[in-house]
Design a protein around this motif. Structure first.
Motif, PDB file in Angstrom:
ATOM      1  N   UNK A 112      -9.079  -5.183  -2.421  1.00 19.07           N
ATOM      2  CA  UNK A 112      -8.003  -5.554  -2.934  1.00 19.07           C
ATOM      3  C   UNK A 112      -6.988  -4.328  -3.016  1.00 19.07           C
ATOM      4  N   UNK A 113      -6.970  -3.148  -2.921  1.00 16.14           N
ATOM      5  CA  UNK A 113      -6.117  -2.078  -2.719  1.00 16.14           C
ATOM      6  C   UNK A 113      -5.505  -2.165  -1.401  1.00 16.14           C
ATOM      7  N   UNK A 114      -6.253  -2.210  -0.248  1.00 13.03           N
ATOM      8  CA  UNK A 114      -6.063  -2.383   0.922  1.00 13.03           C
ATOM      9  C   UNK A 114      -4.957  -3.471   1.281  1.00 13.03           C
ATOM     10  N   UNK A 115      -5.399  -4.468   0.620  1.00 12.18           N
ATOM     11  CA  UNK A 115      -4.606  -5.851   0.635  1.00 12.18           C
ATOM     12  C   UNK A 115      -3.205  -5.682  -0.053  1.00 12.18           C
ATOM     13  N   UNK A 116      -3.236  -4.997  -0.959  1.00 12.07           N
ATOM     14  CA  UNK A 116      -2.052  -4.521  -1.813  1.00 12.07           C
ATOM     15  C   UNK A 116      -1.143  -3.793  -0.967  1.00 12.07           C
ATOM     16  N   UNK A 117      -1.432  -2.639  -0.390  1.00 10.91           N
ATOM     17  CA  UNK A 117      -0.687  -1.777   0.475  1.00 10.91           C
ATOM     18  C   UNK A 117      -0.231  -2.491   1.750  1.00 10.91           C
TER      19      UNK A 117
ATOM     20  N   UNK B  66      10.897   4.125   5.442  1.00 11.98           N
ATOM     21  CA  UNK B  66      10.681   5.244   4.502  1.00 11.98           C
ATOM     22  C   UNK B  66       9.415   4.685   3.587  1.00 11.98           C
ATOM     23  N   UNK B  67       9.715   3.752   2.617  1.00 10.39           N
ATOM     24  CA  UNK B  67       8.640   3.184   1.543  1.00 10.39           C
ATOM     25  C   UNK B  67       7.418   2.609   2.180  1.00 10.39           C
ATOM     26  N   UNK B  68       7.499   2.011   3.504  1.00 10.19           N
ATOM     27  CA  UNK B  68       6.510   1.253   4.233  1.00 10.19           C
ATOM     28  C   UNK B  68       5.585   2.461   4.743  1.00 10.19           C
ATOM     29  N   UNK B  69       5.956   3.424   5.099  1.00 13.58           N
ATOM     30  CA  UNK B  69       5.476   5.030   5.529  1.00 13.58           C
ATOM     31  C   UNK B  69       4.438   5.322   4.584  1.00 13.58           C
ATOM     32  N   UNK B  70       5.148   5.373   3.099  1.00 16.25           N
ATOM     33  CA  UNK B  70       4.223   5.776   2.099  1.00 16.25           C
ATOM     34  C   UNK B  70       3.107   5.046   1.843  1.00 16.25           C
ATOM     35  N   UNK B  71       3.214   3.626   1.993  1.00 12.86           N
ATOM     36  CA  UNK B  71       2.103   2.542   1.772  1.00 12.86           C
ATOM     37  C   UNK B  71       1.326   2.660   2.960  1.00 12.86           C
ATOM     38  N   UNK B  72       1.852   3.048   4.032  1.00  8.38           N
ATOM     39  CA  UNK B  72       0.585   3.077   5.177  1.00  8.38           C
ATOM     40  C   UNK B  72      -0.128   4.380   5.148  1.00  8.38           C
ATOM     41  N   UNK B  73       0.385   5.496   4.513  1.00 14.30           N
ATOM     42  CA  UNK B  73      -0.433   6.809   4.381  1.00 14.30           C
ATOM     43  C   UNK B  73      -1.661   6.172   3.407  1.00 14.30           C
TER      44      UNK B  73
ATOM     45  N   UNK C  62      -2.829   3.259   2.744  1.00 14.61           N
ATOM     46  CA  UNK C  62      -3.623   2.318   3.454  1.00 14.61           C
ATOM     47  C   UNK C  62      -4.637   3.001   4.059  1.00 14.61           C
ATOM     48  N   UNK C  63      -4.324   3.920   4.965  1.00 10.97           N
ATOM     49  CA  UNK C  63      -5.128   4.641   6.001  1.00 10.97           C
ATOM     50  C   UNK C  63      -6.234   5.631   5.058  1.00 10.97           C
ATOM     51  N   UNK C  64      -5.681   6.258   4.036  1.00  5.97           N
ATOM     52  CA  UNK C  64      -6.450   6.948   3.173  1.00  5.97           C
ATOM     53  C   UNK C  64      -7.652   5.971   2.573  1.00  5.97           C
ATOM     54  N   UNK C  65      -7.252   4.888   1.911  1.00  2.51           N
ATOM     55  CA  UNK C  65      -8.257   3.987   1.581  1.00  2.51           C
ATOM     56  C   UNK C  65      -9.387   3.457   2.699  1.00  2.51           C
ATOM     57  N   UNK C  66      -8.651   3.171   3.961  1.00  2.97           N
ATOM     58  CA  UNK C  66      -9.459   2.724   4.800  1.00  2.97           C
ATOM     59  C   UNK C  66     -10.709   3.484   5.381  1.00  2.97           C
ATOM     60  N   UNK C  67      -9.960   4.977   5.345  1.00  2.00           N
ATOM     61  CA  UNK C  67     -10.858   5.960   5.597  1.00  2.00           C
ATOM     62  C   UNK C  67     -12.027   6.206   4.714  1.00  2.00           C
ATOM     63  N   UNK C  68     -11.661   5.955   3.542  1.00  2.00           N
ATOM     64  CA  UNK C  68     -12.759   6.067   2.352  1.00  2.00           C
ATOM     65  C   UNK C  68     -13.618   5.047   2.476  1.00  2.00           C
ATOM     66  N   UNK C  69     -13.285   3.689   2.786  1.00  2.00           N
ATOM     67  CA  UNK C  69     -14.213   2.535   2.699  1.00  2.00           C
ATOM     68  C   UNK C  69     -15.044   2.638   4.180  1.00  2.00           C
TER      69      UNK C  69
END
Length: 210
Positions: free
Chosen positions: A55-60, A77-84, A86-93
């Motif tokens: 769910x959080x990946x989809x939100x990002x 700039x805003x998208x870059x923040x969401x991208x970071x 996204x990848x933190x969550x993807x790394x966790x999963x």
């Protein structure tokens, strides 16, 4: 399921039915390689995502998309923040998920060697030596992992590099053919059209029109 494909790595994938719903992200920028490496995304990776936790990946993903569409000035700039995020969550999963597809170390070594030497006249024997396995075994691993032979992968890598040069530079087709290791521009154009279904010049025109 998540696929991570490093920049410049030739690839192709397709659905065997009509049930795929594909979301893709192509990050770029000077800091991107360092960020991806720090999060463990520096090599090809395929892994299953826990369905109940995306769910959080989809939100990002949706926030990135909306930021880029709604604001031409600050949207990046805003998208870059969401991208970071996204990848933190993807790394966790990725660390948590099961069923990760393991890529043989020999294939990883061979790809690294090809990335450094694709513009040269590189043969199967030298690739196998760099990978630490026999030529026959390396061909078997490539077919199992990438569905192609090592020499075909080299050709795909050359075409991939050529596409980047066509899109991002004003170098001539002759110059690009030489830089990417093709014997001449005529052969380069023939191979390029075989893989991309258009000529290098047509590809450049399309990219410049975007």
């Amino acid at each position: 399921m998540s696929f991570f494909i490093p920049a410049g790595c030739p690839h192709e994938y397709y659905s065997t039915d009509e049930s795929w719903d594909t979301h893709w992200i192509k990050p770029s920028g000077k800091s991107c390689p360092d960020m991806l490496k720090a999060l463990g995304f520096d090599k090809p990776k395929i892994f299953l995502l826990p369905k109940e936790e995306i769910t959080y990946l989809d939100h990002c993903f949706r926030c990135m998309h909306e930021a880029l569409l709604s604001d031409k000035v600050d949207g990046n700039f805003r998208a870059s923040g969401y991208l970071y995020s996204f990848f933190i969550e993807l790394s966790r999963l990725a660390a948590k998920g099961k069923g990760s597809v393991q890529i043989a170390p020999a294939v990883t070594k061979a790809i690294a060697y090809i990335d450094e030497n694709y513009m040269k006249q590189t043969g199967l024997e030298s690739i196998s030596k760099a990978a630490g396995v026999s030529s026959q075994h390396l061909c078997r691993l490539f077919r199992q992992t990438l569905n192609c032979r090592p020499m075909e992968y080299i050709t795909k890598r050359k075409v991939q590099a050529a596409k980047m040069l066509l899109a991002e530079t004003q170098k001539t087709v002759d110059q690009i053919a030489e830089e990417t290791g093709f014997c001449d521009s005529s052969y380069f154009c023939k191979i390029f059209k075989r893989f991309e279904s258009i000529t290098p010049s047509q590809f450049r025109s399309i990219e410049q029109a975007l």
